[in-house]
Write an enzyme that holds these catalytic residues in place. Structure first.
Site, PDB file in Angstrom:
ATOM      1  N   PHE A 132       0.868  -1.191  -0.081  1.00 15.82           N
ATOM      2  CA  PHE A 132      -0.068   0.186   0.025  1.00 15.82           C
ATOM      3  C   PHE A 132       0.879   1.369  -0.105  1.00 15.82           C
ATOM      4  O   PHE A 132       1.984   1.426   0.783  1.00 15.82           O
ATOM      5  CB  PHE A 132      -0.941   0.115   1.220  1.00 15.82           C
ATOM      6  CG  PHE A 132      -2.047   0.831   1.340  1.00 15.82           C
ATOM      7  CD1 PHE A 132      -3.058   0.511   0.439  1.00 15.82           C
ATOM      8  CD2 PHE A 132      -1.966   2.155   1.807  1.00 15.82           C
ATOM      9  CE1 PHE A 132      -4.246   1.408   0.576  1.00 15.82           C
ATOM     10  CE2 PHE A 132      -3.180   3.111   1.692  1.00 15.82           C
ATOM     11  CZ  PHE A 132      -4.178   2.608   0.966  1.00 15.82           C
ATOM     12  N   ASP A 203       0.754  -4.911   8.716  1.00 17.44           N
ATOM     13  CA  ASP A 203      -0.341  -3.910   8.364  1.00 17.44           C
ATOM     14  C   ASP A 203      -1.685  -4.817   8.153  1.00 17.44           C
ATOM     15  O   ASP A 203      -1.872  -5.395   7.246  1.00 17.44           O
ATOM     16  CB  ASP A 203      -0.423  -3.184   7.184  1.00 17.44           C
ATOM     17  CG  ASP A 203      -1.277  -1.944   7.069  1.00 17.44           C
ATOM     18  OD1 ASP A 203      -2.515  -1.930   7.546  1.00 17.44           O
ATOM     19  OD2 ASP A 203      -0.938  -0.975   6.490  1.00 17.44           O
ATOM     20  N   TYR A 228     -11.448   2.493  10.206  1.00 13.63           N
ATOM     21  CA  TYR A 228     -12.635   2.816   9.367  1.00 13.63           C
ATOM     22  C   TYR A 228     -13.076   1.678   8.292  1.00 13.63           C
ATOM     23  O   TYR A 228     -13.913   1.970   7.545  1.00 13.63           O
ATOM     24  CB  TYR A 228     -12.478   4.163   8.969  1.00 13.63           C
ATOM     25  CG  TYR A 228     -11.260   4.356   8.196  1.00 13.63           C
ATOM     26  CD1 TYR A 228     -11.030   3.878   6.575  1.00 13.63           C
ATOM     27  CD2 TYR A 228     -10.198   4.734   8.789  1.00 13.63           C
ATOM     28  CE1 TYR A 228      -9.796   4.100   6.132  1.00 13.63           C
ATOM     29  CE2 TYR A 228      -9.082   5.172   7.938  1.00 13.63           C
ATOM     30  CZ  TYR A 228      -8.953   4.841   6.477  1.00 13.63           C
ATOM     31  OH  TYR A 228      -7.716   4.951   5.972  1.00 13.63           O
ATOM     32  N   LYS A 229     -12.355   0.686   8.317  1.00 10.30           N
ATOM     33  CA  LYS A 229     -12.627  -0.387   7.240  1.00 10.30           C
ATOM     34  C   LYS A 229     -13.810  -1.384   7.654  1.00 10.30           C
ATOM     35  O   LYS A 229     -14.789  -0.996   8.120  1.00 10.30           O
ATOM     36  CB  LYS A 229     -11.356  -0.795   6.542  1.00 10.30           C
ATOM     37  CG  LYS A 229     -10.686   0.187   5.881  1.00 10.30           C
ATOM     38  CD  LYS A 229      -9.213  -0.378   5.223  1.00 10.30           C
ATOM     39  CE  LYS A 229      -8.539   0.770   4.484  1.00 10.30           C
ATOM     40  NZ  LYS A 229      -7.054   0.846   4.454  1.00 10.30           N
ATOM     41  N   ARG A 374     -12.927  -3.257  -7.382  1.00  8.95           N
ATOM     42  CA  ARG A 374     -12.872  -4.126  -5.981  1.00  8.95           C
ATOM     43  C   ARG A 374     -14.438  -4.251  -5.353  1.00  8.95           C
ATOM     44  O   ARG A 374     -15.117  -3.225  -5.415  1.00  8.95           O
ATOM     45  CB  ARG A 374     -12.042  -3.631  -4.935  1.00  8.95           C
ATOM     46  CG  ARG A 374     -10.611  -3.379  -5.385  1.00  8.95           C
ATOM     47  CD  ARG A 374      -9.656  -3.092  -4.088  1.00  8.95           C
ATOM     48  NE  ARG A 374     -10.074  -1.817  -3.385  1.00  8.95           N
ATOM     49  CZ  ARG A 374      -9.679  -1.167  -2.472  1.00  8.95           C
ATOM     50  NH1 ARG A 374      -8.594  -1.738  -2.014  1.00  8.95           N
ATOM     51  NH2 ARG A 374     -10.225  -0.131  -2.069  1.00  8.95           N
TER      52      ARG A 374
HETATM   53  C1  PLP Z   1      -6.518   1.811   4.446  1.00 15.59           C
HETATM   54  C2  PLP Z   1      -5.093   1.606   4.507  1.00 15.59           C
HETATM   55  C3  PLP Z   1      -4.084   2.296   5.039  1.00 15.59           C
HETATM   56  C4  PLP Z   1      -4.760   3.825   5.675  1.00 15.59           C
HETATM   57  O1  PLP Z   1      -3.770   4.616   6.301  1.00 15.59           O
HETATM   58  P1  PLP Z   1      -4.397   5.771   7.077  1.00 15.59           P
HETATM   59  O2  PLP Z   1      -3.232   6.591   7.686  1.00 15.59           O
HETATM   60  O3  PLP Z   1      -5.580   5.538   7.908  1.00 15.59           O
HETATM   61  O4  PLP Z   1      -4.729   6.850   5.747  1.00 15.59           O
HETATM   62  C5  PLP Z   1      -2.877   2.189   5.283  1.00 15.59           C
HETATM   63  N1  PLP Z   1      -2.300   0.959   5.081  1.00 15.59           N
HETATM   64  C6  PLP Z   1      -3.168  -0.108   4.228  1.00 15.59           C
HETATM   65  C7  PLP Z   1      -2.557  -1.444   4.012  1.00 15.59           C
HETATM   66  C8  PLP Z   1      -4.563   0.191   4.160  1.00 15.59           C
HETATM   67  O5  PLP Z   1      -5.248  -0.490   3.560  1.00 15.59           O
END
Ligand code: PLP
Length: 407
Positions: A132, A203, A228-229, A374
């Protein structure tokens, strides 16, 4: 928005029967979902649990409005830990080893930096190509500020094990790939990491609340993830972090804010980190956001989690089986549910237009450039019939697009 009518077929009836027999079907009623919509983007922003609005009203009116500053001594200061303890069972962690705090990006920074300073004789941060973006931006920024020569190495996923040598301080991976939903074998990677003397930072943004994760059993060192996911904490909800209990006191957070101090309200001039996970707190916790996340997590209370996550896999299987074989459509996610998260990615050259069409028909997924679509399946509120209908509409959209491509 109204959902396009889907023909009644034996296949659709079977999906409806599965919903009738679903032991988790009542959970859907714990969410405020707009009518006429199939929401398949809970892997990006989880839906709103019903209890959250009422709880927010209560926190704002009574805790903030009435208690004012006394709120800090009536639960607020403990809320990062309390919320962390609700996340812990979802990721196989002891209750007091998870902290809800900051964003995923910031937590990545804190834990990666603490790992680097604990591994001074090593200079490589290893990750995979295609991780990511924020994860890699954070690692590159950290390398610049580390005050010594740190290199960030990204290798192909199948080259990770070979790249784990005695130069690697830290390996950082997303447990589930945000595009394809491919899942790493956490136990195997942790073992390889430890054999090489490296630390591992996971992560769990696409894992927590979606698949079985067992940080304790797999002997994971550190983890972060998103609120938030699949945890449904609301836009910009606090994230979480985990450090293995026996490592916690040997690591130092690079962001030595007062909330990580043993006694923040002593206003001491000398920084003394808290024992335990609390040392990874930084500034004043966002009580409104934490309250929403804490309330949202109650949906998971007393749930048979492996069975719930198996339902998510069933939904993904149904979707994949229904779209399989559509000309021009490539399924990017693994067919094998044992190595797949709770979303399905497919590719088509007209992906962006197809997603727009689906959205106008009431199916909400997302588009990731250049050609990926997705569809996330939260087992809390998605139904078998949703997976079926969305797959039929996708299949039709692709067929139409293929016909126009041939014109
Ligand atoms: C959604 C997501 C993030 C989001 O990071 P934020 O700091 O909340 O913006 C980070 N890493 C992965 C793998 C994600 O899917």
């Amino acid at each position: 928005m109204s959902l396009t009518q889907i023909p009644d077929t034996a296949q659709r009836n079977e999906a409806e029967e599965c919903d009738k027999a679903d032991p988790f079907v009542h959970l859907r009623r714990r969410f405020d979902l707009p009518g006429g919509l199939i929401y398949l983007d809970g892997n990006s922003l989880g839906a709103l649990p019903r209890g959250v609005a009422a709880r927010m009203g209560e926190v704002i009116r009574h805790e903030w409005g009435d208690r004012l500053i006394d709120g800090w001594w009536n639960g607020w200061l403990d809320l990062p830990h309390q919320t962390g303890a609700r996340i812990a069972p979802l990721i196989g962690a002891p209750n007091d080893s998870v902290l809800a705090a900051d964003s995923t990006s910031i937590n990545l920074y804190k834990l990666a930096a603490s790992a680097l300073s604990a591994q001074k004789d090593r200079h490589v941060i290893l990750s995979e190509v295609g991780n990511f973006p924020t994860d890699m931006y954070i690692m590159e920024g950290l390398a610049k500020l580390a005050g010594r020569d740190i290199s960030v190495r990204e290798v192909a996923p199948d080259a990770i094990l070979d790249a784990l040598d005695d130069t690697v301080a830290l390996l950082t991976l997303s447990h589930i790939d945000y595009r394809t939903a491919r899942m790493w074998d956490m136990a195997a990677i942790n073992a390889a990491c430890h054999a090489a003397g490296a630390l591992c930072l996971w992560d769990l943004s696409h894992s927590a609340g979606a698949v079985t994760v067992d940080l304790t059993a797999t002997n994971a060192d550190m983890a972060v993830g998103c609120g938030y996911k699949f945890l449904n904490g609301g836009p910009g909800a606090p994230a979480f972090l985990y450090v293995r209990p026996d490592l916690q006191d040997s690591l130092d957070s690079p962001l030595q804010g007062w909330m990580g101090h043993q006694d923040p309200f002593a206003f001491s001039e000398i920084y003394k980190p808290k024992p335990g996970i609390g040392r990874f707190a930084c500034g004043t916790p966002p009580i409104l956001g934490l309250s929403a996340l804490n309330e949202a997590l109650k949906v998971f209370d007393d749930i048979d989690l492996p069975a719930l996550f198996a339902k998510g896999q069933d939904l993904c299987d149904r979707f994949i089986e229904t779209v399989a074989g559509t000309d021009g459509l490539t399924i990017l996610s693994p067919q094998d549910r044992a190595v797949r998260g709770s979303h399905v990615a497919v590719a088509h050259e007209n992906a962006e237009a197809i997603m727009k069409r689906l959205s106008s028909q009431g199916v909400i997924g997302d588009f990731r450039p250049p050609d990926i679509m997705r569809f996330g399946f939260s087992p809390l509120y998605c139904r078998h019939v949703d997976a079926h209908d969305a797959a039929i509409l996708l299949r039709d959209a692709v067929k139409e697009s293929e016909a126009s491509l041939q014109d």
